[in-house]
Design a protein around this motif. Structure first.
Motif, PDB file in Angstrom:
ATOM      1  N   GLU A  51       0.776  -1.240   0.000  1.00 34.43           N
ATOM      2  CA  GLU A  51       0.000   0.000   0.000  1.00 34.43           C
ATOM      3  C   GLU A  51       0.811   1.296   0.000  1.00 34.43           C
ATOM      4  O   GLU A  51       0.248   2.375  -0.139  1.00 34.43           O
ATOM      5  N   VAL A  52       2.132   1.190   0.177  1.00 36.15           N
ATOM      6  CA  VAL A  52       2.959   2.412   0.147  1.00 36.15           C
ATOM      7  C   VAL A  52       4.126   2.174  -0.807  1.00 36.15           C
ATOM      8  O   VAL A  52       4.995   1.355  -0.531  1.00 36.15           O
ATOM      9  N   ASP A  53       4.102   2.899  -1.921  1.00 34.59           N
ATOM     10  CA  ASP A  53       5.123   2.702  -2.945  1.00 34.59           C
ATOM     11  C   ASP A  53       6.180   3.814  -2.811  1.00 34.59           C
ATOM     12  O   ASP A  53       5.894   4.981  -3.049  1.00 34.59           O
ATOM     13  N   LEU A  54       7.376   3.430  -2.419  1.00 37.53           N
ATOM     14  CA  LEU A  54       8.431   4.417  -2.191  1.00 37.53           C
ATOM     15  C   LEU A  54       9.594   4.214  -3.163  1.00 37.53           C
ATOM     16  O   LEU A  54       9.787   3.113  -3.679  1.00 37.53           O
ATOM     17  N   ASP A  55      10.391   5.263  -3.348  1.00 37.64           N
ATOM     18  CA  ASP A  55      11.575   5.144  -4.198  1.00 37.64           C
ATOM     19  C   ASP A  55      12.829   4.786  -3.400  1.00 37.64           C
ATOM     20  O   ASP A  55      13.906   4.632  -3.969  1.00 37.64           O
ATOM     21  N   VAL A  56      12.696   4.664  -2.086  1.00 38.50           N
ATOM     22  CA  VAL A  56      13.836   4.261  -1.240  1.00 38.50           C
ATOM     23  C   VAL A  56      13.333   3.249  -0.205  1.00 38.50           C
ATOM     24  O   VAL A  56      12.165   3.282   0.184  1.00 38.50           O
ATOM     25  N   PRO A  57      14.208   2.368   0.249  1.00 37.33           N
ATOM     26  CA  PRO A  57      13.787   1.479   1.345  1.00 37.33           C
ATOM     27  C   PRO A  57      13.739   2.240   2.664  1.00 37.33           C
ATOM     28  O   PRO A  57      14.409   3.260   2.825  1.00 37.33           O
ATOM     29  N   VAL A  58      12.923   1.738   3.586  1.00 33.64           N
ATOM     30  CA  VAL A  58      12.891   2.289   4.944  1.00 33.64           C
ATOM     31  C   VAL A  58      13.177   1.125   5.893  1.00 33.64           C
ATOM     32  O   VAL A  58      12.485   0.108   5.875  1.00 33.64           O
ATOM     33  N   ARG A  59      14.206   1.287   6.698  1.00 30.05           N
ATOM     34  CA  ARG A  59      14.584   0.212   7.632  1.00 30.05           C
ATOM     35  C   ARG A  59      13.711   0.315   8.887  1.00 30.05           C
ATOM     36  O   ARG A  59      13.799   1.290   9.625  1.00 30.05           O
ATOM     37  N   ILE A  60      12.832  -0.666   9.068  1.00 27.31           N
ATOM     38  CA  ILE A  60      11.980  -0.686  10.259  1.00 27.31           C
ATOM     39  C   ILE A  60      12.380  -1.897  11.102  1.00 27.31           C
ATOM     40  O   ILE A  60      12.333  -3.033  10.622  1.00 27.31           O
ATOM     41  N   TYR A  61      12.807  -1.656  12.329  1.00 31.48           N
ATOM     42  CA  TYR A  61      13.245  -2.740  13.217  1.00 31.48           C
ATOM     43  C   TYR A  61      12.331  -2.761  14.441  1.00 31.48           C
ATOM     44  O   TYR A  61      12.098  -1.729  15.077  1.00 31.48           O
ATOM     45  N   MET A  62      11.845  -3.958  14.763  1.00 30.89           N
ATOM     46  CA  MET A  62      10.900  -4.080  15.882  1.00 30.89           C
ATOM     47  C   MET A  62      11.511  -4.890  17.021  1.00 30.89           C
ATOM     48  O   MET A  62      12.141  -5.928  16.794  1.00 30.89           O
ATOM     49  N   VAL A  63      11.310  -4.408  18.244  1.00 28.68           N
ATOM     50  CA  VAL A  63      11.754  -5.139  19.440  1.00 28.68           C
ATOM     51  C   VAL A  63      10.580  -5.264  20.416  1.00 28.68           C
ATOM     52  O   VAL A  63       9.669  -4.437  20.410  1.00 28.68           O
ATOM     53  N   GLY A  64      10.654  -6.284  21.252  1.00 24.84           N
ATOM     54  CA  GLY A  64       9.548  -6.538  22.180  1.00 24.84           C
ATOM     55  C   GLY A  64       9.796  -6.040  23.594  1.00 24.84           C
ATOM     56  O   GLY A  64       8.975  -6.261  24.486  1.00 24.84           O
ATOM     57  N   CYS A  65      10.935  -5.387  23.811  1.00 30.26           N
ATOM     58  CA  CYS A  65      11.222  -4.853  25.149  1.00 30.26           C
ATOM     59  C   CYS A  65      12.220  -3.719  25.029  1.00 30.26           C
ATOM     60  O   CYS A  65      12.518  -3.261  23.926  1.00 30.26           O
ATOM     61  N   THR A  66      12.765  -3.276  26.149  1.00 28.79           N
ATOM     62  CA  THR A  66      13.673  -2.128  26.117  1.00 28.79           C
ATOM     63  C   THR A  66      15.094  -2.517  25.715  1.00 28.79           C
ATOM     64  O   THR A  66      15.950  -1.651  25.587  1.00 28.79           O
ATOM     65  N   ASN A  67      15.336  -3.794  25.523  1.00 29.81           N
ATOM     66  CA  ASN A  67      16.667  -4.210  25.091  1.00 29.81           C
ATOM     67  C   ASN A  67      16.796  -4.075  23.570  1.00 29.81           C
ATOM     68  O   ASN A  67      15.934  -3.491  22.928  1.00 29.81           O
ATOM     69  N   SER A  68      17.843  -4.660  23.029  1.00 26.85           N
ATOM     70  CA  SER A  68      18.184  -4.253  21.663  1.00 26.85           C
ATOM     71  C   SER A  68      18.470  -5.414  20.718  1.00 26.85           C
ATOM     72  O   SER A  68      19.196  -5.234  19.746  1.00 26.85           O
ATOM     73  N   CYS A  69      17.893  -6.579  20.991  1.00 28.45           N
ATOM     74  CA  CYS A  69      18.208  -7.731  20.137  1.00 28.45           C
ATOM     75  C   CYS A  69      17.829  -7.472  18.681  1.00 28.45           C
ATOM     76  O   CYS A  69      18.390  -8.086  17.786  1.00 28.45           O
TER      77      CYS A  69
END
Lengths: 72, 539
Positions: free
Chosen positions: B422-440
């Motif tokens: 649904e969103v066509d972009l000319d560049v990638p967007v890095r989306i990173y998801m975590v489940g807590c306050t740490n950084s895995c």
């Protein structure tokens, strides 16, 4: 038993609340009790969020309460 | 063991440290066969920490006798027989699932205690190990996944990685560190080793010495993400490849002997570097190494986020590598095996893991490249992935992790798939998801970081929700992303992100990345945008 770190958002700002409980649900009840007990005038609460949890070991457990930095 | 535990008598030690003095972590390999025979209930809970040294974590729920098992893959390079072995372990013991981690390792879940020795034997036969993949020891050495074949590398870092790996691996002189310890070795000019988030990082550099241009490394120390992220500081030293081990040994010795062991919360190297300051730390390093030249010219010229998608020529004429998208790093063992078979048929059998949780097949001759790319596996794991699915990462999440508050991998995949539609972009967007306050899931360095929490709903139940962080990068030494106010329920997170990214699409300049866009507009403006979006949803 676990230690839960909540943030209660009110119109006046954020209140950090720490609860020790067996479950997330029980911890949420602790949060309500602490808010009701500790504040003479009940704040208008926007939301209550659980942001961290950890096990309580024999040596204990805790959280440092400080304003969150922008990256936290 | 040829060193004195100088901390044994002169500081208050935390419980783990006292245990580690009595029994070295690596001895767990002697205990596991006995526990396997006696059953999970025979393991005293105070022994759980030792399993970490075998790359094992007791899996949630903790009473089922199942483990997460992590296998080290130094700089991400797997031989054919190693890749096949991993696929078969996933099939035979891990319910057909392999996870590629942000440190280029491979993780399995649901591994039964009684099968561990079989798995260790299989791994040993192909020179792989789980040893010190967790625990207070040197973790997997990360680096350039294109080492040796990379047109954008200053030189081949494989010999350096091999030397460091062999030196530290199961070395009793370094098996009792204050905490986890992460090393990066990289000569790719786009910072493929993600230097700034490691305890010790070697980065590409050049220096003229005695009239000759030498290729080598600059050095950074004290980086790490976790709940209190810190970007590594530079030492003013230049190191040629054959001196790397001397510097690595010096930094690690300092950490071992001076790192904090009173509180595990303050035990990472970053706290020692912060307390001492980089100058004092450098003096201590030079005391151990002897004189080193001052830092050379930094050859890093940007950051590729650890993404290598597509088919590209190697530095060896006539050979190519292909970068394959593995959404959120999770892959079925049959698919992993199929990719390994293709690597054998079309390449030299090597397979490489990437810190962005993806895979690379190297050494494909020009004449068979097109034929390889017709294989159906690339419909599922494309080399030109969509801009969101291809650039999404996620930690393990509440499916297996005891710290996580929310699901991550499944949800991230769903969100990314919808955004791709649904969103066509000319560049990638890095989306990173975590489940807590740490950084895995390395949330702090994402274009858009998503962090899970629980929000109280009207019925007084806690429901999954998320916060957004914008503008993380490792460009220019790094910048952690910044939190936007507003908790977003899981039920509307993909709607909100869609609207947020449509705003980005409409307002961005051609070719402008999300990081550049955020810097141009500012975090405050993006907060206003998010506030307006949230008003339209029943959040």
């Amino acid at each position: 038993m676990k230690l839960f770190r909540f943030i209660v958002s009110t119109e006046e700002g954020e209140l950090p609340v720490i609860a020790a409980a067996e479950s997330e649900e029980a911890a949420l009840q602790v949060v309500d009790q602490e808010i009701q007990h500790n504040l003479l005038i009940q704040p208008k609460i926007r939301d209550v969020v659980l942001i961290e949890k950890k096990g309580i070991k024999k040596s204990g457990a805790g959280y440092l309460i400080q304003p969150r930095k922008s990256y936290e | 063991m040829s060193y004195e535990k100088v901390w044994a008598d002169n500081q208050k030690l935390n419980k783990n440290e006292i245990s580690k003095l009595k029994k070295d972590g690596l001895t767990i390999f002697d205990d596991i066969p006995h526990y396997a025979k006696a059953g999970f209930e025979s393991i005293p809970k105070d022994q759980y920490m030792y399993f970490k040294y075998a790359g094992l974590t007791v899996q949630k729920p903790q009473d089922k006798g199942l483990f997460m098992l992590r296998v080290k893959v130094p700089t991400g390079i797997l031989s054919d027989e190693q890749a096949v072995t991993l696929a078969k372990i996933g099939h035979d013991y891990g319910r057909d699932v392999l996870d590629i981690t942000t440190r280029q390792s491979i993780q399995f879940h649901w591994v039964p205690l009684e099968k561990l020795t079989e798995i260790f034997d299989r791994l040993k036969k192909v020179d792989l190990t789980t040893s010190e993949a967790e625990g207070d020891a040197p973790r997997n050495v990360v680096g350039n996944p294109l080492a040796g074949i990379d047109p954008n590398e200053l030189f081949d870092t494989r010999p350096v990685v091999e030397e460091i790996y062999r030196f530290f691996q199961d070395n009793p002189d370094f098996s009792n560190l204050p905490r986890k310890y992460k090393i990066s070795v990289n000569a790719n000019i786009f910072n493929a080793g993600q230097a700034e988030i490691n305890d010790l990082a070697f980065t590409p550099a050049t220096k003229v010495i005695d009239g000759q241009k030498r290729l080598g490394f600059n050095v950074k120390v004290g980086g790490g993400l976790a709940a209190k992220p810190y970007l590594a500081d530079a030492l003013n030293v230049f190191v040629v490849p054959d001196q790397v081990i001397k510097v690595a040994e010096a930094v690690t010795t300092i950490y071992r002997d001076f790192g904090y062991r009173k509180s595990r919360a303050r035990a990472r190297l970053k706290y020692l570097v912060a307390d001492w300051g980089i100058s004092k730390f450098e003096e201590k390093v030079l005391e151990l190494t002897g004189p080193l030249p001052a830092a050379g010219h930094d050859e890093i010229s940007g950051w590729n986020g650890g993404f290598f998608f597509g088919a590209h020529p190697q530095k060896q004429k006539g050979l190519n590598y292909i970068g394959i998208s593995v959404p959120v790093g999770r892959i079925h063992s049959d698919d992993f095996l199929r990719i390994a078979e293709l690597a054998r048929t079309y390449g030299n059998g090597e397979l490489r893991t990437v810190s962005s949780q993806n895979l690379i097949i190297p050494n494909i001759p020009d004449q068979v490249l097109d034929e390889l790319l017709t294989d159906n596996i690339f419909k599922k794991f494309p080399i030109h992935p969509a801009h969101f699915t291809g650039y999404a990462m996620a930690c393990t999440g509440d499916e297996f992790c005891n710290k996580a508050l929310t699901n991550t991998k499944d949800r991230m995949e769903e969100i990314a798939a919808r955004l791709d539609r649904e969103v066509d972009l000319d560049v990638p967007v890095r989306i990173y998801m975590v489940g807590c306050t740490n950084s895995c899931g390395q949330r702090q360095i994402a274009d858009i970081g998503i962090q899970g929490l629980k929000l109280r709903a009207e019925n007084n139940q806690l429901v999954d929700a998320y916060e957004l962080f914008v503008g993380g990068t490792l460009i220019g030494g790094g910048h952690f992303n910044e939190r936007l106010k507003g908790r977003i329920r899981a039920s509307v997170i993909s709607d909100v992100l869609k609207e947020f990214l449509i705003y980005f699409k409409n307002e961005k300049e051609k070719g402008e990345t999300f990081f550049e866009f955020k810097n141009r507009l500012g975090t405050e403006k993006l907060q206003v945008v998010l506030d307006a979006i949230l008003e339209n949803f029943d959040n």
